[in-house]
Enzyme design. Structure first.
Site, PDB file in Angstrom:
ATOM      1  N   GLU A 124       3.491  27.129  55.906  1.00 39.42           N
ATOM      2  CA  GLU A 124       3.053  28.519  56.122  1.00 39.42           C
ATOM      3  C   GLU A 124       2.058  28.816  55.010  1.00 39.42           C
ATOM      4  O   GLU A 124       2.427  29.021  53.866  1.00 39.42           O
ATOM      5  CB  GLU A 124       4.250  29.480  56.082  1.00 39.42           C
ATOM      6  CG  GLU A 124       3.925  30.865  56.613  1.00 39.42           C
ATOM      7  CD  GLU A 124       3.521  31.856  55.539  1.00 39.42           C
ATOM      8  OE1 GLU A 124       2.292  32.015  55.329  1.00 39.42           O
ATOM      9  OE2 GLU A 124       4.397  32.456  54.924  1.00 39.42           O
ATOM     10  N   CYS A 169       0.444  37.224  52.686  1.00 36.68           N
ATOM     11  CA  CYS A 169      -0.289  36.293  53.547  1.00 36.68           C
ATOM     12  C   CYS A 169      -0.694  36.949  54.855  1.00 36.68           C
ATOM     13  O   CYS A 169      -1.771  36.693  55.388  1.00 36.68           O
ATOM     14  CB  CYS A 169       0.561  35.051  53.822  1.00 36.68           C
ATOM     15  SG  CYS A 169       0.911  34.060  52.369  1.00 36.68           S
TER      16      CYS A 169
END
Length: 455
Positions: A229, A263
């Site tokens: 990720e 993010c």
């Protein structure tokens, strides 16, 4: 012995120091985790679920202590730290309640007398985790991995080692056997050796795409599965039918939550030409009004970046974007005083090839981009090497859904900021990584998906 020194990013003061462990000690902890796996994998779902509910209760009972710790170590506002701990407790409860069903055998009709797919744990999972959500990122990996019957070891970011040790202690207090979840306070230089350890069977990483490339390369050479990720430069398309007050409220929160260090934060705002100037003016007003300050102040909207070097790197990206022709509308100057503070900043009229368009800005800096129409907005949004989150702001849900389906990202939300939710898969495409966390998809990443055939 080398140590990890924790600096409060709001004050610049040292708040803690932790001894790093050697490679030999780390390998001993990994070997213990492998031994624990032999018995842990035999536990029933009911036994694992009870311990996971214990962990949920411990997180909730110690919410204020953990929240203050996270704020002290990486600077997020205290209100958001509390919400992070609450979300951790929710993830624990979700998997305690649903893991058995998510991993239930799946019967497949064949010519066999009996054939089915079963999901079995595989061993010790290494997690390399970042600092921006020091509790939640770890819980997001550990809870489904452990509920599936695996054990886990954590290499956390150096600047949040207090959070790492707090989590290790919480798992122990919840009754998890020694070695089920272990913190490895090691130097980053040792990560390669740890990945190569024969007792590590898989690796999950949340971080930058360069870090992902490095870890995935090492794991690949050792034939160990990875879930990545990585970064994101999430685009939010703002259509010409929106309520501008609501859209700019969402945009402000999306860019400043977690001090801009998320993010899946809204980073690039692709705005249709018809409302571009009006959106920019109102967005600027709200970003300017947002209070920057001490993160323990309940009225602070956003606090400092996690480290001075990260603040300086972000400022360099802002200066580069302006030098490339971007227009600085707000902010863009390092404030006087202590701490890693950076003001809410808006860069407008950005185009492909500019730093603020092409690369992730990890902090309170928004990139505003003009689009001619819906098709052009999709073209601009997808013109990115990243593909983690994305969104559409519109008064027409059908129009929003149509565009959401065209966005190249792991998640696309209409009229809501992207969030990770244990009921839904989370992850990215392109340079934002691969594999999924959470939901059934996440808990099945680190299992042996095994076929059983009985003639």
């Amino acid at each position: 012995m080398a140590s990890t020194i924790i600096i409060n990013p709001a004050t610049g003061e040292k708040v803690a120091e932790y001894d790093r462990i050697t490679k030999e000690v780390a390998k001993e902890k990994i070997a213990r985790s492998r031994k624990t796996f032999d018995s842990w994998k035999k536990k029933t779902f009911e036994e694992r679920s009870q311990l996971m509910r214990n962990l949920s209760n411990i997180l909730e009972a110690n919410k204020e202590e953990y929240a203050q710790l996270a704020t002290r170590e990486m600077g997020k506002t205290i209100g958001q730290s509390r919400k992070e701990i609450e979300k951790c407790a929710w993830v624990c409860r979700y998997y305690a309640d649903n893991a058995k069903e998510l991993l239930a055998n799946e019967t497949v009709k064949t010519e066999a007398a009996k054939s089915y797919v079963t999901f079995q744990p595989i061993g010790v999972i290494l997690a390399v985790m970042p600092w921006n959500f020091p509790f939640y990122q770890v819980i997001r990996f550990a809870v489904p991995a452990l509920m599936a019957g695996n054990t886990g070891v954590l290499k956390h970011a150096s600047n949040v080692q207090g959070c790492a040790f707090a989590l290790e202690d919480a798992f122990a207090k919840a009754g998890f056997p020694e070695g089920t979840f272990s913190n490895l306070n090691i130097d980053s230089k040792l990560v390669k050796d740890i990945i190569e350890d024969e007792n590590i069977v898989a690796v999950t990483l949340t971080g930058s795409d360069p870090a992902g490339r490095s870890v995935a390369s090492i794991a690949g050479q050792n034939l160990k599965k990875t879930v990545m990720e990585l970064g994101g430069s999430d685009a939010y398309i703002v259509l010409d039918d929106v309520d501008l007050e609501e859209a700019t409220d969402l945009a402000t929160l999306g860019r400043l939550q977690n001090n801009g260090q998320t993010c899946i934060a809204a980073k690039r705002f692709v705005v249709l030409d018809a409302i571009y100037d009006e959106f920019l003016a109102l967005f600027t007003k709200k970003m300017e009004a947002a209070k920057m300050g001490e993160p323990t102040d309940e009225n602070t909207y956003y606090g400092p970046l996690a480290r001075l070097d990260l603040r300086d790197q972000l400022h360099g990206q802002v200066l580069k974007t302006v030098a490339q022709g971007g227009r600085l509308v707000l902010g863009g100057q390092i404030p006087d005083g202590k701490g890693a503070y950076y003001p809410a900043t808006i860069l407008a009229d950005l185009e492909p090839g500019m730093e603020g368009f092409d690369n992730e800005l990890f902090g309170p800096v928004a990139s505003v981009i003009r689009a001619k129409d819906d098709a052009h907005a999709i073209e601009l949004a997808n013109n990115s090497r990243f593909g983690l989150g994305s969104g559409v702001f519109t008064a027409n849900k059908e129009r929003g859904e149509k565009l959401a389906l065209l966005l190249e990202a792991g998640s696309s939300f209409v009229n809501k900021l992207v969030v990770s939710d244990p009921r839904l898969p989370f992850g990215g495409v392109k340079n934002s990584g691969y594999g999924r966390e959470l939901a059934a998809y996440g808990i099945r990443e680190f299992v042996n998906t095994k076929t059983i055939w009985i003639e």
